[in-house]
Write a protein that holds these residues in place. Sequence first.
Motif, mmCIF file in Angstrom:
data_model
loop_
_atom_site.group_PDB
_atom_site.id
_atom_site.type_symbol
_atom_site.label_atom_id
_atom_site.label_comp_id
_atom_site.label_asym_id
_atom_site.label_seq_id
_atom_site.Cartn_x
_atom_site.Cartn_y
_atom_site.Cartn_z
ATOM 1 N N ILE A 217 52.011 50.584 36.517
ATOM 2 C CA ILE A 217 51.162 49.486 36.984
ATOM 3 C C ILE A 217 51.959 48.402 37.702
ATOM 4 C CG2 ILE A 217 49.419 49.822 35.203
ATOM 5 C CD1 ILE A 217 50.686 47.434 33.722
ATOM 6 N N ILE A 218 53.276 48.530 37.729
ATOM 7 C CA ILE A 218 54.100 47.539 38.404
ATOM 8 C C ILE A 218 54.130 47.834 39.901
ATOM 9 C CG2 ILE A 218 56.231 48.849 38.136
ATOM 10 C CD1 ILE A 218 57.689 46.202 37.641
ATOM 11 N N GLU A 219 54.254 46.791 40.718
ATOM 12 C CA GLU A 219 54.315 46.985 42.156
ATOM 13 C C GLU A 219 55.634 47.634 42.554
ATOM 14 O OE1 GLU A 219 53.293 42.774 43.005
ATOM 15 O OE2 GLU A 219 51.814 43.630 44.366
ATOM 16 N N GLU A 292 45.542 48.441 36.998
ATOM 17 C CA GLU A 292 46.689 48.074 37.821
ATOM 18 C C GLU A 292 46.370 46.876 38.710
ATOM 19 O OE1 GLU A 292 48.924 50.003 41.659
ATOM 20 O OE2 GLU A 292 48.539 51.324 39.954
ATOM 21 N N SER A 293 45.184 46.867 39.306
ATOM 22 C CA SER A 293 44.778 45.735 40.139
ATOM 23 C C SER A 293 44.721 44.452 39.321
ATOM 24 C CB SER A 293 43.403 46.010 40.765
ATOM 25 O OG SER A 293 43.460 47.096 41.647
ATOM 26 N N GLN A 296 48.275 43.239 38.478
ATOM 27 C CA GLN A 296 48.968 42.725 39.646
ATOM 28 C C GLN A 296 48.254 41.524 40.268
ATOM 29 O OE1 GLN A 296 49.750 45.936 42.375
ATOM 30 N NE2 GLN A 296 50.790 47.182 40.829
ATOM 31 N N ARG A 297 47.172 41.082 39.646
ATOM 32 C CA ARG A 297 46.459 39.878 40.048
ATOM 33 C C ARG A 297 45.974 39.931 41.493
ATOM 34 N NH1 ARG A 297 44.744 37.649 35.454
ATOM 35 N NH2 ARG A 297 46.437 37.511 33.936
ATOM 36 N N ARG A 298 45.395 41.069 41.840
ATOM 37 C CA ARG A 298 44.780 41.154 43.166
ATOM 38 C C ARG A 298 43.399 40.520 43.076
ATOM 39 N NH1 ARG A 298 46.119 47.536 43.889
ATOM 40 N NH2 ARG A 298 48.389 47.384 43.815
#
Length: 331
Positions: A217-219, A292-293, A296-298
């Motif tokens: 889940i990390i970018e 994941e989104s 990652q604070r999308r």
Amino acid sequence: MLVMPARLLLILIDAIFLTLLVSLFSIGHNFKKGPMKNGCRKWIIHFVYHIACSFCLIVAGMRTELKYVNFDYTYYLGPNYRVNQKKIKRTSTIVSNHVSWLDPVVLIKNVRPAFAPSEEFRNVPLLGKLIDSIDSIYIPRGGSEEKRAMALQAIGDRQQLIEETGRFAPFLIFAEGGTTNGTAILKFKKGAFYSERTVRPVLMNYQYNLFSPAFDIIEALPLVILHLSWACFKCTVNVMPDFQPNDYLFEQHKDKGEERWEIYAWAVRDAMMKAGRLQQCDIPLRQKMQYESYMQRRRDALLDDLTLLIKDVAAPDSENDMTDEEDAPIK
């Protein structure tokens, strides 16, 4: 402070070195007419790949070990499955779990597969030649039924060609369609199993201390920076025996799926979980992407993801018949 930038620079130089040498030894061959024939040039290209990937892994602090696992498929294929197996010239497909951003590098060094990238990569300068030089096959991507049918046809044709002629390298499919943290295996997609050809299961098991190399889940950029700031990683590549489906499998385990490919995919996945002592994870890949989104604070996608997540929880997604739209080397 300078260790991570230096390691990143070395990996970039390694990639340039690989690209230049592959381009040099590919001069005169038109990949649009098909993969390069077996011979001296092809052997040199594979050797260059091996050296470049080995160097990349050293710089990334990753050791690898190749193991061949003697796994018995009697439960799935019947007591005499070895005797009754159809003879083929070469196994066409490698099915592997997908954990790290370094998975393709690890696999090229240890099992030397081809890949199945999207058609869009065909005309990318330099990258396309790198992909072509190891016998890769381009797969049409898209959500339409026509695109899915074209993808299945392309995969099936290459599988048949490899099994009948033995000319090309077996191509790799990350059948989960995405990445995990290495403790479980997701449901498999249709692509590798639809044509009912022989597959070779491969399990990658990563060992680490404080930092996990998993691309979950990390970018990507923070993951690479953190990875290159650490060392002492190890990946064990476990190669299982070839799995060739037969009538026993489809008759005795017909309750495992509505379609034949679902039964085949279940059997390979179940064998891999047992061999690697991994958990079963039936969460749809879409839910993983939603999580994941969120992590990652999308912000522009959070509301839509939350709505879809609520729908998934209320009515779990049972569809798993997609072709391998995410079966590229990275997620």
